[in-house]
Design a protein around this motif. Structure first.
Motif, PDB file in Angstrom:
ATOM      1  N   MET A   1       0.844  -1.183   0.000  1.00 10.81           N
ATOM      2  CA  MET A   1       0.000   0.000   0.000  1.00 10.81           C
ATOM      3  C   MET A   1       0.884   1.239   0.000  1.00 10.81           C
ATOM      4  SD  MET A   1      -2.598   1.219   3.000  1.00 10.81           S
ATOM      5  CE  MET A   1      -4.145   1.729   2.350  1.00 10.81           C
ATOM      6  N   ASP A   2       0.507   2.240  -0.763  1.00  8.93           N
ATOM      7  CA  ASP A   2       1.250   3.486  -0.790  1.00  8.93           C
ATOM      8  C   ASP A   2       1.014   4.251   0.501  1.00  8.93           C
ATOM      9  OD1 ASP A   2       2.172   3.027  -3.353  1.00  8.93           O
ATOM     10  OD2 ASP A   2       0.444   3.986  -4.281  1.00  8.93           O
ATOM     11  N   ASP A   3       2.020   5.030   0.899  1.00  4.67           N
ATOM     12  CA  ASP A   3       1.868   5.862   2.085  1.00  4.67           C
ATOM     13  C   ASP A   3       0.826   6.946   1.821  1.00  4.67           C
ATOM     14  OD1 ASP A   3       3.832   4.420   3.326  1.00  4.67           O
ATOM     15  OD2 ASP A   3       5.380   5.938   3.101  1.00  4.67           O
ATOM     16  N   GLU A   4       0.054   7.250   2.837  1.00  9.34           N
ATOM     17  CA  GLU A   4      -0.901   8.340   2.795  1.00  9.34           C
ATOM     18  C   GLU A   4      -0.564   9.269   3.951  1.00  9.34           C
ATOM     19  OE1 GLU A   4      -4.989   7.170   2.588  1.00  9.34           O
ATOM     20  OE2 GLU A   4      -4.523   5.449   1.343  1.00  9.34           O
ATOM     21  N   THR A   5      -1.033  10.495   3.905  1.00 11.02           N
ATOM     22  CA  THR A   5      -0.801  11.422   5.014  1.00 11.02           C
ATOM     23  C   THR A   5      -2.121  11.724   5.698  1.00 11.02           C
ATOM     24  OG1 THR A   5      -0.936  13.326   3.538  1.00 11.02           O
ATOM     25  CG2 THR A   5       1.263  12.466   4.020  1.00 11.02           C
ATOM     26  N   HIS A   6      -2.001  11.985   7.000  1.00 11.84           N
ATOM     27  CA  HIS A   6      -3.183  12.210   7.830  1.00 11.84           C
ATOM     28  C   HIS A   6      -2.743  13.027   9.043  1.00 11.84           C
ATOM     29  CE1 HIS A   6      -7.107  11.245   9.514  1.00 11.84           C
ATOM     30  NE2 HIS A   6      -6.529  10.875  10.630  1.00 11.84           N
ATOM     31  N   VAL A   7      -3.593  13.922   9.519  1.00 11.43           N
ATOM     32  CA  VAL A   7      -3.297  14.690  10.723  1.00 11.43           C
ATOM     33  C   VAL A   7      -3.659  13.844  11.934  1.00 11.43           C
ATOM     34  CG1 VAL A   7      -3.831  16.752  12.060  1.00 11.43           C
ATOM     35  CG2 VAL A   7      -3.692  16.892   9.570  1.00 11.43           C
ATOM     36  N   GLU A   8      -2.670  13.660  12.825  1.00  8.47           N
ATOM     37  CA  GLU A   8      -2.871  12.879  14.053  1.00  8.47           C
ATOM     38  C   GLU A   8      -2.124  13.547  15.202  1.00  8.47           C
ATOM     39  OE1 GLU A   8      -1.927   8.766  13.852  1.00  8.47           O
ATOM     40  OE2 GLU A   8      -3.164   8.427  12.086  1.00  8.47           O
ATOM     41  N   GLU A   9      -2.480  13.127  16.397  1.00  8.46           N
ATOM     42  CA  GLU A   9      -1.804  13.590  17.607  1.00  8.46           C
ATOM     43  C   GLU A   9      -0.415  12.955  17.692  1.00  8.46           C
ATOM     44  OE1 GLU A   9      -1.663  15.903  21.050  1.00  8.46           O
ATOM     45  OE2 GLU A   9      -3.318  15.788  19.639  1.00  8.46           O
ATOM     46  N   CYS A  10       0.607  13.771  17.983  1.00  5.65           N
ATOM     47  CA  CYS A  10       1.967  13.268  18.179  1.00  5.65           C
ATOM     48  C   CYS A  10       2.372  13.564  19.624  1.00  5.65           C
ATOM     49  CB  CYS A  10       2.940  13.940  17.217  1.00  5.65           C
ATOM     50  SG  CYS A  10       4.656  13.417  17.464  1.00  5.65           S
ATOM     51  N   ALA A  11       2.665  12.509  20.377  1.00  5.26           N
ATOM     52  CA  ALA A  11       3.048  12.671  21.781  1.00  5.26           C
ATOM     53  C   ALA A  11       4.371  13.404  21.918  1.00  5.26           C
ATOM     54  CB  ALA A  11       3.127  11.308  22.458  1.00  5.26           C
ATOM     55  N   THR A  12       5.282  13.196  20.975  1.00  2.00           N
ATOM     56  CA  THR A  12       6.589  13.858  21.042  1.00  2.00           C
ATOM     57  C   THR A  12       6.466  15.349  20.762  1.00  2.00           C
ATOM     58  OG1 THR A  12       7.661  11.817  20.330  1.00  2.00           O
ATOM     59  CG2 THR A  12       8.945  13.831  20.120  1.00  2.00           C
ATOM     60  N   CYS A  13       5.708  15.699  19.721  1.00  2.00           N
ATOM     61  CA  CYS A  13       5.515  17.111  19.363  1.00  2.00           C
ATOM     62  C   CYS A  13       4.474  17.791  20.258  1.00  2.00           C
ATOM     63  CB  CYS A  13       5.068  17.225  17.906  1.00  2.00           C
ATOM     64  SG  CYS A  13       6.301  16.711  16.699  1.00  2.00           S
ATOM     65  N   GLU A  14       3.704  16.995  20.991  1.00  2.00           N
ATOM     66  CA  GLU A  14       2.653  17.486  21.879  1.00  2.00           C
ATOM     67  C   GLU A  14       1.608  18.309  21.133  1.00  2.00           C
ATOM     68  OE1 GLU A  14       4.696  19.427  25.117  1.00  2.00           O
ATOM     69  OE2 GLU A  14       5.246  17.496  25.990  1.00  2.00           O
ATOM     70  N   GLY A  15       1.174  17.795  19.999  1.00  2.00           N
ATOM     71  CA  GLY A  15       0.140  18.463  19.224  1.00  2.00           C
ATOM     72  C   GLY A  15      -0.194  17.656  17.992  1.00  2.00           C
ATOM     73  N   GLU A  16      -1.113  18.187  17.178  1.00  2.00           N
ATOM     74  CA  GLU A  16      -1.497  17.512  15.955  1.00  2.00           C
ATOM     75  C   GLU A  16      -0.540  17.875  14.835  1.00  2.00           C
ATOM     76  OE1 GLU A  16      -5.592  18.367  15.148  1.00  2.00           O
ATOM     77  OE2 GLU A  16      -6.268  16.927  16.643  1.00  2.00           O
ATOM     78  N   THR A  17      -0.019  16.856  14.161  1.00  2.00           N
ATOM     79  CA  THR A  17       0.913  17.048  13.051  1.00  2.00           C
ATOM     80  C   THR A  17       0.558  16.077  11.930  1.00  2.00           C
ATOM     81  OG1 THR A  17       2.473  15.440  13.962  1.00  2.00           O
ATOM     82  CG2 THR A  17       2.821  17.748  14.575  1.00  2.00           C
ATOM     83  N   MET A  18       1.127  16.321  10.766  1.00  2.00           N
ATOM     84  CA  MET A  18       0.940  15.409   9.643  1.00  2.00           C
ATOM     85  C   MET A  18       1.737  14.133   9.907  1.00  2.00           C
ATOM     86  SD  MET A  18      -1.145  16.721   7.483  1.00  2.00           S
ATOM     87  CE  MET A  18      -0.916  15.687   6.067  1.00  2.00           C
ATOM     88  N   HIS A  19       1.139  12.995   9.579  1.00  2.00           N
ATOM     89  CA  HIS A  19       1.783  11.693   9.720  1.00  2.00           C
ATOM     90  C   HIS A  19       1.687  10.939   8.402  1.00  2.00           C
ATOM     91  CE1 HIS A  19       1.403  12.526  13.987  1.00  2.00           C
ATOM     92  NE2 HIS A  19       2.106  11.433  14.253  1.00  2.00           N
ATOM     93  N   LYS A  20       2.734  10.194   8.077  1.00  2.00           N
ATOM     94  CA  LYS A  20       2.692   9.267   6.948  1.00  2.00           C
ATOM     95  C   LYS A  20       2.125   7.958   7.487  1.00  2.00           C
ATOM     96  CE  LYS A  20       7.075  10.329   5.599  1.00  2.00           C
ATOM     97  NZ  LYS A  20       8.350  10.024   4.958  1.00  2.00           N
TER      98      LYS A  20
END
Length: 60
Positions: A1-20
């Motif tokens: 499957m090809d990578d897709e991007t989605h906004v999710e919560e990142c515990a390290t960044c402590e906020g919502e960021t784009m994720h592959k």
């Protein structure tokens, strides 16, 4: 499957960021070669900091 991007919560960044997001099949089981199974895993990698999380789809 090809990578897709989605906004999710990142515990390290402590906020919502784009994720592959990707799905891959991983072989699990005993080292003796018996009882192996192939399970789908969802991997999310933060594009800001590179933190990767992996979750077994059957446990979701």
């Amino acid at each position: 499957m090809d990578d897709e991007t989605h906004v999710e919560e990142c515990a390290t960044c402590e906020g919502e960021t784009m994720h592959k997001i990707s799905i891959e099949i991983i072989e699990e089981g005993e080292d003796d070669g018996e009882g192996f199974s192939r399970e789908p895993y969802r991997t999310a990698e933060c594009v800001e900091c590179g933190t990767e999380t992996r979750q077994r789809m059957n446990d979701a």
